[in-house]
Scaffold this motif. Structure first.
Motif, mmCIF file in Angstrom:
data_model
loop_
_atom_site.group_PDB
_atom_site.id
_atom_site.type_symbol
_atom_site.label_atom_id
_atom_site.label_comp_id
_atom_site.label_asym_id
_atom_site.label_seq_id
_atom_site.Cartn_x
_atom_site.Cartn_y
_atom_site.Cartn_z
ATOM 1 N N PRO A 34 0.554 -6.194 4.890
ATOM 2 C CA PRO A 34 0.568 -5.320 6.075
ATOM 3 C C PRO A 34 1.746 -4.354 6.116
ATOM 4 O O PRO A 34 1.591 -3.241 6.634
ATOM 5 N N GLU A 35 2.884 -4.750 5.536
ATOM 6 C CA GLU A 35 4.031 -3.822 5.565
ATOM 7 C C GLU A 35 3.701 -2.545 4.791
ATOM 8 O O GLU A 35 3.998 -1.435 5.249
ATOM 9 N N LEU A 36 3.111 -2.709 3.626
ATOM 10 C CA LEU A 36 2.718 -1.523 2.846
ATOM 11 C C LEU A 36 1.581 -0.765 3.549
ATOM 12 O O LEU A 36 1.552 0.468 3.543
ATOM 13 N N SER A 37 0.669 -1.504 4.181
ATOM 14 C CA SER A 37 -0.409 -0.835 4.935
ATOM 15 C C SER A 37 0.169 0.109 5.985
ATOM 16 O O SER A 37 -0.256 1.264 6.097
ATOM 17 N N TRP A 38 1.143 -0.408 6.741
ATOM 18 C CA TRP A 38 1.720 0.425 7.810
ATOM 19 C C TRP A 38 2.494 1.607 7.244
ATOM 20 O O TRP A 38 2.487 2.703 7.814
ATOM 21 N N HIS A 39 3.142 1.394 6.124
ATOM 22 C CA HIS A 39 3.836 2.503 5.463
ATOM 23 C C HIS A 39 2.823 3.599 5.094
ATOM 24 O O HIS A 39 3.074 4.795 5.310
ATOM 25 N N ILE A 40 1.689 3.178 4.543
ATOM 26 C CA ILE A 40 0.655 4.152 4.151
ATOM 27 C C ILE A 40 0.104 4.865 5.388
ATOM 28 O O ILE A 40 -0.073 6.090 5.388
ATOM 29 N N ILE A 41 -0.146 4.090 6.439
ATOM 30 C CA ILE A 41 -0.679 4.699 7.670
ATOM 31 C C ILE A 41 0.320 5.713 8.238
ATOM 32 O O ILE A 41 -0.055 6.841 8.602
ATOM 33 N N GLU A 42 1.593 5.337 8.283
ATOM 34 C CA GLU A 42 2.636 6.260 8.776
ATOM 35 C C GLU A 42 2.644 7.545 7.957
ATOM 36 O O GLU A 42 2.651 8.651 8.501
ATOM 37 N N SER A 43 2.656 7.379 6.651
ATOM 38 C CA SER A 43 2.757 8.529 5.758
ATOM 39 C C SER A 43 1.531 9.428 5.881
ATOM 40 O O SER A 43 1.641 10.653 5.939
ATOM 41 N N MET A 44 0.353 8.812 5.963
ATOM 42 C CA MET A 44 -0.864 9.631 5.978
ATOM 43 C C MET A 44 -1.062 10.348 7.299
ATOM 44 O O MET A 44 -1.529 11.487 7.330
ATOM 45 N N VAL A 45 -0.695 9.701 8.397
ATOM 46 C CA VAL A 45 -0.812 10.389 9.691
ATOM 47 C C VAL A 45 0.198 11.537 9.764
ATOM 48 O O VAL A 45 -0.118 12.630 10.257
ATOM 49 N N ALA A 46 1.395 11.302 9.197
ATOM 50 C CA ALA A 46 2.369 12.404 9.116
ATOM 51 C C ALA A 46 1.808 13.550 8.283
ATOM 52 O O ALA A 46 2.117 14.714 8.515
ATOM 53 N N ASP A 47 0.973 13.215 7.322
ATOM 54 C CA ASP A 47 0.317 14.203 6.471
ATOM 55 C C ASP A 47 -0.962 14.754 7.101
ATOM 56 O O ASP A 47 -1.761 15.418 6.422
ATOM 57 N N GLU A 48 -1.182 14.443 8.363
ATOM 58 C CA GLU A 48 -2.289 14.975 9.167
ATOM 59 C C GLU A 48 -3.650 14.386 8.814
ATOM 60 O O GLU A 48 -4.686 15.011 9.043
ATOM 61 N N PHE A 49 -3.663 13.175 8.237
ATOM 62 C CA PHE A 49 -4.902 12.411 8.123
ATOM 63 C C PHE A 49 -4.939 11.422 9.283
ATOM 64 O O PHE A 49 -4.030 10.601 9.430
ATOM 65 N N ASP A 50 -5.964 11.501 10.102
ATOM 66 C CA ASP A 50 -6.025 10.696 11.328
ATOM 67 C C ASP A 50 -6.706 9.375 11.015
ATOM 68 O O ASP A 50 -7.917 9.296 10.891
ATOM 69 N N ILE A 51 -5.892 8.342 10.891
ATOM 70 C CA ILE A 51 -6.325 7.048 10.386
ATOM 71 C C ILE A 51 -6.602 6.089 11.540
ATOM 72 O O ILE A 51 -5.858 6.076 12.518
#
Lengths: 282, 124
Positions: free
Chosen positions: A98-115
């Motif tokens: 889950p830690e890596l999952s949240w890192h990916i979610i943070e990064s992708m939403v910052a990149d304007e992918f709405d997860i």
């Protein structure tokens, strides 16, 4: 820093789960399909990834039409393979990260992918069949990596465009490479290739189009973004739209890849089955 | 030549023979039927359906066209009534129908003919 070793795509036909449960790997119907996987086992044994990002499409287990995310990412400690309604043997839970999952979610939403983030996500054959194919005995294979599921909507139109799928993969790559620990990651794209289950056109299979996709996804995936979604339905079949997962995977591998192995066989169940292993070249 | 723009107004392939695009229009039409089929992920719900199909369909608010399609095991009629194949597959599982059985029913072939058609596709 985290590295992406490569990507592996495969069809995820439910009947494969039953064939594995019944040890039919050498049966004449199944052998040409299962023969595609030993080179992948050898590659995985050599490279031993720590994490597997499994990009699949849910088939009405994790999500219903009441709330249908276009892109969802699991952020759970484990993922349960629950009853899908038609008697495929259920596997034990797959450990998450889950830690890596949240890192990916943070990064992708910052990149304007709405997860859509999911702290619980039951996983169906689209997720588990590829795990069984690549890590026999999954989830109890000693080399089983920790898993992060990514699900894209192909149940209901509008589905994502091929361009969006490829760009999703590129943003996913950026996210993973930004993880500070030295871990090795493999990305799966599951589903396809051409098939159609519903309507008077049920049984539709299109080897010519599949070969076109297999050819260009390796070195020129951008060319495939010219295919519109309705063209994808027309040429790959209504459920062949699962090829979007392959595009998402491909985006995560960077520009330069080496093809390690591929297999293509018709039919498995109602589907043209395919698998492809691409290794990233740094 | 400019490549086609993939948007709802710019795609000429809206009519693909023998294929229903399951979009918002169909999703609205089929909601009750699909919701019932989604419930079949649970064994106790499958058993409740088998015990009393009519009562179960009533509980989920299926309309008459949907009920009739289920009564007649008519897959094409279920799709016309808004059924989505991923959910309908769970209903088919209760009747022990495989996707080859469903394919044969929808194309008017025998199951053997349908399977042969799939094998032939591999020889092309």
């Amino acid at each position: 820093m985290a590295r992406i070793l490569g990507g592996i795509s495969t069809s995820h036909i439910p009947a494969v789960g039953n064939a594995i449960a019944n040890n039919l790997q050498d049966d004449p119907y199944w052998k040409p399909f299962f023969d595609g996987y030993p080179p992948i086992h050898a590659w995985l044994a050599e490279h031993r990834p720590d994490v597997v990002i499994n990009i699949y499409n849910d088939h009405g287990l994790g999500f219903f039409l009441d709330q249908m995310p276009t892109f969802a990412i699991g952020a759970a400690h484990e993922y349960r393979n629950e009853d899908e309604g038609w008697g495929i043997p259920q596997l034990d839970p797959f450990p998450g990260f889950p830690e890596l999952s949240w890192h990916i979610i943070e990064s992708m939403v910052a990149d304007e992918f709405d997860i859509t983030s999911c702290q619980e996500l039951p996983v169906d054959h689209g997720f588990v069949v590829p795990m069984q194919l690549f890590w026999p005995g999954a989830p109890h294979n000693p080399d089983m990596p920790r898993a992060i599921p990514v699900s894209a909507n192909t149940v209901q139109h509008p589905i994502p465009t091929l361009r969006r799928a490829l760009n999703f993969g590129r943003a996913l790559r950026k996210a993973v490479l930004g993880w500070p620990e030295d871990i090795k990651v493999v990305v799966l794209g599951t589903g396809g290739l051409s098939h159609q289950l519903d309507g008077e056109r049920a049984g539709f299979i299109n080897p010519e189009f599949d070969r076109y996709c297999l050819e260009h996804i390796v070195h020129d995936p951008d060319r495939l973004t010219r295919i519109t979604r309705m063209e994808l339905v027309e040429k790959a079949g209504a459920q062949g739209t699962e090829f979007l997962m392959w595009m998402m995977m491909r985006g995560a591998l960077g520009d330069n890849v080496r093809e390690v192995t591929r297999n293509y066989h018709i039919p498995i169940s109602n589907t043209a089955s395919g698998t492809l292993l691409l290794e990233c070249i740094e | 030549m400019e490549h086609p723009v993939d948007g709802p107004r710019f795609d000429h392939r809206q009519h693909i023979p023998g294929t229903t695009i399951f979009d918002g229009r169909m999703a609205m039409r089929g909601y009750a039927l699909n919701k019932m089929c989604y419930s079949f992920n649970r064994k106790e719900n499958r058993e409740a359906f088998v015990a009393d199909e009519e009562a179960y369909m009533e509980k989920y608010g299926l309309n008459e066209a949907q009920k009739q399609a289920v009564r007649e095991r008519d897959v094409l009629a279920m799709i016309a009534a808004g059924g989505n194949i991923y959910y309908l597959a769970k209903l088919a599982g209760i009747f022990r129908l495989s996707v080859q059985d469903l394919g044969a029913m929808q194309t008017g072939m025998t199951v053997e003919e349908f399977k042969r058609k799939l094998l032939e596709a591999g020889k092309g």
